[in-house]
Scaffold this motif. Sequence first.
Motif, mmCIF file in Angstrom:
data_model
loop_
_atom_site.group_PDB
_atom_site.id
_atom_site.type_symbol
_atom_site.label_atom_id
_atom_site.label_comp_id
_atom_site.label_asym_id
_atom_site.label_seq_id
_atom_site.Cartn_x
_atom_site.Cartn_y
_atom_site.Cartn_z
ATOM 1 N N VAL A 24 0.822 -1.205 0.000
ATOM 2 C CA VAL A 24 0.000 0.000 0.000
ATOM 3 C C VAL A 24 0.861 1.262 0.000
ATOM 4 O O VAL A 24 2.053 1.223 0.312
ATOM 5 N N ILE A 25 0.220 2.362 -0.353
ATOM 6 C CA ILE A 25 0.790 3.693 -0.196
ATOM 7 C C ILE A 25 -0.204 4.518 0.611
ATOM 8 O O ILE A 25 -1.396 4.211 0.650
ATOM 9 N N GLY A 26 0.290 5.560 1.271
ATOM 10 C CA GLY A 26 -0.619 6.358 2.075
ATOM 11 C C GLY A 26 -0.032 7.704 2.413
ATOM 12 O O GLY A 26 1.143 7.997 2.140
ATOM 13 N N LEU A 27 -0.889 8.524 3.021
ATOM 14 C CA LEU A 27 -0.502 9.879 3.391
ATOM 15 C C LEU A 27 -0.913 10.166 4.820
ATOM 16 O O LEU A 27 -2.062 9.967 5.200
ATOM 17 N N ARG A 28 0.047 10.646 5.607
ATOM 18 C CA ARG A 28 -0.241 11.147 6.948
ATOM 19 C C ARG A 28 -0.415 12.653 6.841
ATOM 20 O O ARG A 28 0.530 13.388 6.580
ATOM 21 N N ASP A 29 -1.641 13.131 7.024
ATOM 22 C CA ASP A 29 -1.913 14.555 6.807
ATOM 23 C C ASP A 29 -2.152 15.320 8.108
ATOM 24 O O ASP A 29 -2.695 16.422 8.092
ATOM 25 N N ARG A 30 -1.743 14.763 9.246
ATOM 26 C CA ARG A 30 -1.845 15.445 10.536
ATOM 27 C C ARG A 30 -0.428 15.770 11.022
ATOM 28 O O ARG A 30 0.197 14.973 11.724
ATOM 29 N N PRO A 31 0.089 16.928 10.657
ATOM 30 C CA PRO A 31 1.493 17.233 10.976
ATOM 31 C C PRO A 31 1.774 17.412 12.456
ATOM 32 O O PRO A 31 2.946 17.439 12.852
#
Length: 312
Positions: A89-96
């Motif tokens: 899988v690929i993903g994004l953490r968008d909570r810096p």
Amino acid sequence: MRAVVVRRFGGPEVLEFAEHPTPVPGIGRVRVRVAAAAVNPVDVATRSGFLTEAGIIPPRDVLGIGWDVAGTVDAVGDGVTGFTVGDAVIGLRDRPSAALGTYAEFVVLDASAIAAAPRTASLAEAATLPLNGLTAAQAIDLLDLPPGATVLVTGAAGAVGGYAVALAKARGFRVVATAGSADEALVRGFGAEVFVPRGDLLGDRVRAVVPGGADAALDTALLGLEALDAVANRGRFVVFAAGAAPIPLRGIRVEHVWIRADGTALAGLATLVDDGVLALRIADTLPLTEAVKAHERLAVGGLRGRLVLTNK
């Protein structure tokens, strides 16, 4: 598990390894064993304290680093469907503001923030797609223009800019791109129909080939008013960094793209990779233990593609 964190702001030297309990996925969440995490300018902005000073990240004792991830599903929480242990899988953490980022051995993300990795790419290559690809795609969504419109992309040889050119072309726009003269062949290969070398009086030079100006601009290079001058009256303009929005002269609608995780859109981008529409570019790979070195190299500049940290 090991993770890279920041406890004080500063240069690359403030990045430190910390032992952290392996996170447990809650309801609707997925734990990913990290194979690769791309190194992005936003990581530098977090590490240096810029995002905290700008009011984007609240003060924290510990901050995780890293937004992009590629790896394999290691565990799933209750209610998760569509993903099973072992899936690539690929993903994004968008909570810096979170205490853990993707510079780690494991990361837990919402199931809605991940997608199947491209079949035709390595996980290291795939790690360069989520943040930059979604940023470009969501910026194009803001344009709200019909196929055939002319779109200027500044910084077209960069990571976001390259995706913006290819995605704009795929959506039926006529793409005018600006970058350094040496990058003309590269940018045309992404799909630019018109190339304008980087330099002064951009508005005049774009208008020389696009009478009246472009219908819109995706200003990934943060040129501001110089790029706005190349846009037609009542056109569209998208800015890519906080505080970089120019005054909306001549009725031009100025928008700011604020990136958000979107697994459905990410799956579509992965398909475009497999279809040969999007090219994934790696400048180099380094082990996670060399995160400091990666940030030092990013600071030097001149990279084509992203640096990627890997767990082996």
